[in-house]
Design an enzyme around this catalytic site. Structure first.
Site, PDB file in Angstrom:
ATOM      1  N   SER A 161      19.985  11.635 -21.155  1.00  0.00           N
ATOM      2  CA  SER A 161      20.691  10.370 -20.525  1.00  0.00           C
ATOM      3  C   SER A 161      21.572   9.842 -21.583  1.00  0.00           C
ATOM      4  CB  SER A 161      19.827   9.456 -19.958  1.00  0.00           C
ATOM      5  OG  SER A 161      19.180   9.777 -18.682  1.00  0.00           O
ATOM      6  N   ASN A 234      26.576   6.330 -17.777  1.00  0.00           N
ATOM      7  CA  ASN A 234      25.771   5.626 -18.424  1.00  0.00           C
ATOM      8  C   ASN A 234      26.688   4.658 -19.516  1.00  0.00           C
ATOM      9  OD1 ASN A 234      23.689   6.456 -16.806  1.00  0.00           O
ATOM     10  ND2 ASN A 234      22.886   7.793 -18.489  1.00  0.00           N
TER      11      ASN A 234
HETATM   12  C1  LIG Z   1      19.727  -5.143 -16.228  1.00  0.00           C
HETATM   13  C2  LIG Z   1      19.228  -4.600 -17.507  1.00  0.00           C
HETATM   14  C3  LIG Z   1      19.200  -2.740 -17.484  1.00  0.00           C
HETATM   15  C4  LIG Z   1      19.333  -2.249 -18.981  1.00  0.00           C
HETATM   16  C5  LIG Z   1      20.250  -1.346 -19.199  1.00  0.00           C
HETATM   17  C6  LIG Z   1      20.072  -0.001 -18.026  1.00  0.00           C
HETATM   18  C7  LIG Z   1      20.938   1.227 -18.397  1.00  0.00           C
HETATM   19  C8  LIG Z   1      20.487   2.369 -17.381  1.00  0.00           C
HETATM   20  C9  LIG Z   1      19.836   3.188 -17.808  1.00  0.00           C
HETATM   21  C10 LIG Z   1      20.104   4.536 -17.537  1.00  0.00           C
HETATM   22  C11 LIG Z   1      18.831   5.471 -17.305  1.00  0.00           C
HETATM   23  C12 LIG Z   1      19.077   6.839 -16.910  1.00  0.00           C
HETATM   24  C13 LIG Z   1      20.033   6.840 -15.978  1.00  0.00           C
HETATM   25  C14 LIG Z   1      20.532   8.427 -15.590  1.00  0.00           C
HETATM   26  O1  LIG Z   1      20.886   8.963 -17.086  1.00  0.00           O
HETATM   27  C15 LIG Z   1      21.661   8.406 -14.823  1.00  0.00           C
HETATM   28  C16 LIG Z   1      21.192   7.931 -13.429  1.00  0.00           C
HETATM   29  O2  LIG Z   1      20.648   8.692 -12.705  1.00  0.00           O
HETATM   30  S1  LIG Z   1      21.915   6.271 -13.151  1.00  0.00           S
HETATM   31  C17 LIG Z   1      21.170   6.187 -11.514  1.00  0.00           C
HETATM   32  C18 LIG Z   1      22.171   6.874 -10.419  1.00  0.00           C
HETATM   33  N1  LIG Z   1      21.457   6.548  -9.033  1.00  0.00           N
HETATM   34  C19 LIG Z   1      21.466   5.427  -8.411  1.00  0.00           C
HETATM   35  O3  LIG Z   1      22.464   4.766  -8.720  1.00  0.00           O
HETATM   36  C20 LIG Z   1      20.804   5.277  -7.054  1.00  0.00           C
HETATM   37  C21 LIG Z   1      21.604   4.389  -6.147  1.00  0.00           C
HETATM   38  N2  LIG Z   1      20.793   4.213  -4.962  1.00  0.00           N
HETATM   39  C22 LIG Z   1      21.051   5.051  -3.677  1.00  0.00           C
HETATM   40  O4  LIG Z   1      21.751   5.940  -3.745  1.00  0.00           O
HETATM   41  C23 LIG Z   1      19.971   5.043  -2.706  1.00  0.00           C
HETATM   42  O5  LIG Z   1      19.288   3.752  -2.688  1.00  0.00           O
HETATM   43  C24 LIG Z   1      18.625   5.927  -2.541  1.00  0.00           C
HETATM   44  C25 LIG Z   1      18.026   5.789  -4.055  1.00  0.00           C
HETATM   45  C26 LIG Z   1      19.349   7.044  -2.170  1.00  0.00           C
HETATM   46  C27 LIG Z   1      17.885   5.663  -1.498  1.00  0.00           C
HETATM   47  O6  LIG Z   1      18.547   5.353  -0.299  1.00  0.00           O
HETATM   48  P1  LIG Z   1      18.370   3.921   0.457  1.00  0.00           P
HETATM   49  O7  LIG Z   1      19.184   3.950   1.497  1.00  0.00           O
HETATM   50  O8  LIG Z   1      18.027   2.967  -0.196  1.00  0.00           O
HETATM   51  O9  LIG Z   1      16.766   4.300   1.065  1.00  0.00           O
HETATM   52  P2  LIG Z   1      16.306   5.706   2.076  1.00  0.00           P
HETATM   53  O10 LIG Z   1      15.001   5.994   1.551  1.00  0.00           O
HETATM   54  O11 LIG Z   1      16.451   5.151   3.450  1.00  0.00           O
HETATM   55  O12 LIG Z   1      17.242   6.934   1.586  1.00  0.00           O
HETATM   56  C28 LIG Z   1      18.629   7.190   2.066  1.00  0.00           C
HETATM   57  C29 LIG Z   1      18.832   8.656   2.206  1.00  0.00           C
HETATM   58  O13 LIG Z   1      18.713   9.128   1.064  1.00  0.00           O
HETATM   59  C30 LIG Z   1      17.805  10.286   1.541  1.00  0.00           C
HETATM   60  N3  LIG Z   1      17.003  10.307   0.210  1.00  0.00           N
HETATM   61  C31 LIG Z   1      16.716   9.464  -0.512  1.00  0.00           C
HETATM   62  N4  LIG Z   1      15.897   9.799  -1.579  1.00  0.00           N
HETATM   63  C32 LIG Z   1      15.819  11.041  -1.237  1.00  0.00           C
HETATM   64  C33 LIG Z   1      15.255  12.505  -2.038  1.00  0.00           C
HETATM   65  N5  LIG Z   1      14.587  12.247  -3.187  1.00  0.00           N
HETATM   66  N6  LIG Z   1      15.227  13.504  -1.634  1.00  0.00           N
HETATM   67  C34 LIG Z   1      15.708  13.721  -0.391  1.00  0.00           C
HETATM   68  N7  LIG Z   1      16.299  12.766   0.370  1.00  0.00           N
HETATM   69  C35 LIG Z   1      16.229  11.527  -0.096  1.00  0.00           C
HETATM   70  C36 LIG Z   1      16.840   9.655   2.605  1.00  0.00           C
HETATM   71  O14 LIG Z   1      16.460  10.772   3.510  1.00  0.00           O
HETATM   72  C37 LIG Z   1      17.823   9.090   3.508  1.00  0.00           C
HETATM   73  O15 LIG Z   1      18.635   9.953   4.199  1.00  0.00           O
HETATM   74  P3  LIG Z   1      19.504   9.602   5.603  1.00  0.00           P
HETATM   75  O16 LIG Z   1      18.324   9.349   6.631  1.00  0.00           O
HETATM   76  O17 LIG Z   1      19.982   8.136   5.363  1.00  0.00           O
HETATM   77  O18 LIG Z   1      20.449  10.436   5.801  1.00  0.00           O
HETATM   78  N1  NAD Z   2      15.069   9.180 -14.717  1.00  0.00           N
HETATM   79  C1  NAD Z   2      16.273   9.108 -14.693  1.00  0.00           C
HETATM   80  O1  NAD Z   2      16.811   8.361 -13.789  1.00  0.00           O
HETATM   81  C2  NAD Z   2      17.168  10.113 -15.282  1.00  0.00           C
HETATM   82  C3  NAD Z   2      18.371  10.627 -14.893  1.00  0.00           C
HETATM   83  C4  NAD Z   2      19.300  11.396 -15.629  1.00  0.00           C
HETATM   84  C5  NAD Z   2      18.692  11.946 -16.732  1.00  0.00           C
HETATM   85  N2  NAD Z   2      17.417  11.695 -17.199  1.00  0.00           N
HETATM   86  C6  NAD Z   2      17.005  12.386 -18.526  1.00  0.00           C
HETATM   87  O2  NAD Z   2      16.275  13.391 -17.762  1.00  0.00           O
HETATM   88  C7  NAD Z   2      15.145  13.774 -18.908  1.00  0.00           C
HETATM   89  C8  NAD Z   2      13.651  13.417 -18.019  1.00  0.00           C
HETATM   90  O3  NAD Z   2      13.710  12.357 -17.520  1.00  0.00           O
HETATM   91  P1  NAD Z   2      12.839  12.068 -16.452  1.00  0.00           P
HETATM   92  O4  NAD Z   2      12.815  10.664 -15.707  1.00  0.00           O
HETATM   93  O5  NAD Z   2      12.792  13.039 -15.525  1.00  0.00           O
HETATM   94  O6  NAD Z   2      11.469  11.911 -17.298  1.00  0.00           O
HETATM   95  P2  NAD Z   2       9.821  12.282 -16.500  1.00  0.00           P
HETATM   96  O7  NAD Z   2       8.802  11.363 -17.677  1.00  0.00           O
HETATM   97  O8  NAD Z   2       9.788  11.984 -15.191  1.00  0.00           O
HETATM   98  O9  NAD Z   2       9.491  13.867 -16.854  1.00  0.00           O
HETATM   99  C9  NAD Z   2       9.414  14.246 -18.055  1.00  0.00           C
HETATM  100  C10 NAD Z   2       8.541  15.462 -17.618  1.00  0.00           C
HETATM  101  O10 NAD Z   2       8.824  16.427 -19.085  1.00  0.00           O
HETATM  102  C11 NAD Z   2       7.289  16.794 -19.314  1.00  0.00           C
HETATM  103  N3  NAD Z   2       7.472  17.517 -20.686  1.00  0.00           N
HETATM  104  C12 NAD Z   2       7.571  16.679 -22.083  1.00  0.00           C
HETATM  105  N4  NAD Z   2       7.382  17.579 -22.957  1.00  0.00           N
HETATM  106  C13 NAD Z   2       7.497  18.922 -22.343  1.00  0.00           C
HETATM  107  C14 NAD Z   2       7.573  20.183 -22.883  1.00  0.00           C
HETATM  108  N5  NAD Z   2       7.540  20.313 -24.336  1.00  0.00           N
HETATM  109  N6  NAD Z   2       7.679  21.053 -22.379  1.00  0.00           N
HETATM  110  C15 NAD Z   2       7.639  20.996 -20.783  1.00  0.00           C
HETATM  111  N7  NAD Z   2       7.613  19.877 -20.158  1.00  0.00           N
HETATM  112  C16 NAD Z   2       7.384  18.683 -20.965  1.00  0.00           C
HETATM  113  C17 NAD Z   2       6.428  15.884 -19.219  1.00  0.00           C
HETATM  114  O11 NAD Z   2       5.066  16.175 -18.793  1.00  0.00           O
HETATM  115  C18 NAD Z   2       7.143  15.170 -17.884  1.00  0.00           C
HETATM  116  O12 NAD Z   2       6.701  15.655 -16.651  1.00  0.00           O
HETATM  117  C19 NAD Z   2      15.277  12.600 -19.974  1.00  0.00           C
HETATM  118  O13 NAD Z   2      15.755  13.356 -20.799  1.00  0.00           O
HETATM  119  C20 NAD Z   2      16.206  11.659 -19.244  1.00  0.00           C
HETATM  120  O14 NAD Z   2      16.936  10.894 -19.962  1.00  0.00           O
HETATM  121  C21 NAD Z   2      16.729  10.767 -16.596  1.00  0.00           C
END
Ligand SMILES: CCCCCCCCCCCCC[C@H](O)CC(=O)SCCNC(=O)CCNC(=O)[C@H](O)C(C)(C)COP(=O)(O)OP(=O)(O)OC[C@H]1O[C@@H](n2cnc3c(N)ncnc32)[C@H](O)[C@@H]1OP(=O)(O)O
Ligand code: NAD
Length: 332
Positions: A161, A234
């Site tokens: 990330s 991000n």
């Molecule tokens: C304030 C200080 C903060 C400090 C800084 C923070 C910095 C950021 C940190 C970054 C960390 C790493 C980030 C990473 O690198 C990049 C990312 O991943 S960023 C995150 C991106 N994701 C989002 O933004 C999620 C947005 N949310 C959604 O899209 C939805 O809420 C949801 C998660 C899909 C859930 O949907 P909801 O409507 O809320 O709830 P439902 O449970 O009804 O789900 C809707 C719909 O989707 C299907 N579904 C949901 N999850 C799954 C799953 N895991 N597998 C399969 N299907 C899933 C569900 O069945 C529903 O289907 P439908 O019936 O509606 O067709």
């Molecule tokens: N969580 C998020 O929203 C998100 C979204 C995008 C990218 N990422 C990135 O994806 C990566 C994983 O994030 P996550 O949220 O899935 O973390 P997580 O903690 O859910 O999973 C990490 C997994 O890696 C395993 N692991 C650690 N060392 C290992 C090794 N040497 N060999 C095999 N497995 C090992 C741990 O046991 C754990 O199951 C990170 O680099 C994170 O920055 C996270």
């Protein structure tokens, strides 16, 4: 920069089923176009939140997947997580037929081998993807393990990330440098359509094309990124979410109202505090503090972690995964 016209892309696809169709405009801009994957065997390290999702999606689109973790407990948790996600997808795909739902889920899960045998899993892969803990030293150790056993032609990508792709692969053998890159998926992987494809300084165009076409082949909308902090999403998300935190610190508004504002005013699926709890406050703090203290963004206030984010993390309030973050998830 050139861009392939749709007809050329289509011609390529028709003439060579496994061709690497660069079905996108290289002037930027994403295009969602299904193409044949350049990979057959995908090995994913890390069976946590992201690795499980990537394995699920890769298997859904007919890749043979090996999912590696450190112990059986992690792998069992992953299998359960993938199965529950597949059931949600299957219910939508085959609403009228339970038997088709079962067939679909079992068909996908059968394409995933869950294993702790790292070297074996890396030894015959076409694509190795790491989604392990966000720690550059631990990632580098894994890179060394894969470097020693993987086929010469393997493409090695990271799902990091916040770390620099080039730093993760800094010690990889010279011959493999053109074959590394970044594939940044979004959480939850089965739902989030975007895939950031990262071309690091040493990534060859061929490797970039392969990663991009793999992303297209698994139904993702792919965008091209440089190896800069946070790539695209991000880099924009962190300052936005940190400023939301500072608004609360200043007393400008409550977390709840800020979340409501962004959901009902800006159309976001989640507000910044819901999202921060969802991705993890420890992860959020780690990323923002890492950029603020040790990246090309060093000292940039845009990414300075607010005090009360650190206070929450110090108090063990990591978000949904710990039952409490900005919000409490245990209260009924
Ligand atoms: C304030 C200080 C903060 C400090 C800084 C923070 C910095 C950021 C940190 C970054 C960390 C790493 C980030 C990473 O690198 C990049 C990312 O991943 S960023 C995150 C991106 N994701 C989002 O933004 C999620 C947005 N949310 C959604 O899209 C939805 O809420 C949801 C998660 C899909 C859930 O949907 P909801 O409507 O809320 O709830 P439902 O449970 O009804 O789900 C809707 C719909 O989707 C299907 N579904 C949901 N999850 C799954 C799953 N895991 N597998 C399969 N299907 C899933 C569900 O069945 C529903 O289907 P439908 O019936 O509606 O067709
Ligand atoms: N969580 C998020 O929203 C998100 C979204 C995008 C990218 N990422 C990135 O994806 C990566 C994983 O994030 P996550 O949220 O899935 O973390 P997580 O903690 O859910 O999973 C990490 C997994 O890696 C395993 N692991 C650690 N060392 C290992 C090794 N040497 N060999 C095999 N497995 C090992 C741990 O046991 C754990 O199951 C990170 O680099 C994170 O920055 C996270």
């Amino acid at each position: 920069m050139i861009s392939l016209s749709r007809s050329v892309a289509r011609a390529n696809k028709l003439s060579a089923p496994c061709s690497l169709v660069r079905a996108y405009s290289s002037e930027g801009g994403a295009e969602k176009k299904r193409v044949q994957s350049p990979f057959e065997k995908v090995t994913i390290f890390g069976s946590g939140l992201m690795g499980s999702g990537i394995a699920q999606v890769s298997a859904t689109y007919n890749h043979s997947v090996k999912l590696v973790d450190l112990n059986e407990t992690a792998l069992e948790k992953s299998q359960k997580y993938i199965m529950s996600s597949l059931k949600r997808v299957a219910k939508k795909k085959f609403p009228e037929s339970t038997s088709d739902q079962v067939k679909f889920c079992e068909g996908v899960i059968s394409k995933i081998q869950f294993t702790t045998k790292a070297e074996e899993a890396a030894s015959d892969a076409d694509l190795v993807l790491e989604a392990i803990v966000e720690n550059v030293e631990i990632k580098r150790k894994l890179v060394a393990t894969v470097d020693a056993v993987a086929p010469n032609s393997v493409v090695f990508a990271t799902n990091t990330s916040s770390l620099k792709v080039g730093d993760i692969f800094a010690n990889i053998s010279e011959a493999r440098r053109p074959n590394v890159g970044g594939l940044h998926f979004f959480n939850p992987v089965p739902q989030m359509k975007l895939l950031e494809v990262v071309k690091a300084d040493t990534t060859s165009q061929e490797t970039f094309d392969k990663m991009f076409n793999y992303g297209l082949s698994i139904g993702k909308v792919c965008v091209s990124c440089k190896d800069t902090p946070g790539f695209i999403v991000n880099r924009l998300l962190v300052p936005y979410m940190l400023e939301a935190m500072r608004m609360v610190e200043r007393g400008d508004a409550t977390a709840k109202d800020i979340d409501s504002s962004m959901k009902y005013g800006a159309g976001y699926p989640m507000g910044p505090f819901e999202l921060a709890d969802y991705v993890g406050l420890d992860t959020s703090y780690f990323i923002s503090n890492g950029w603020y203290t040790n990246s090309e963004l060093k000292g940039n206030d845009l990414v300075k972690p607010p005090k009360n984010l650190k206070d929450l993390v110090d108090a063990g309030r990591f978000g949904t995964k710990s039952g409490a973050g900005f919000y409490d998830y245990t209260k009924k």
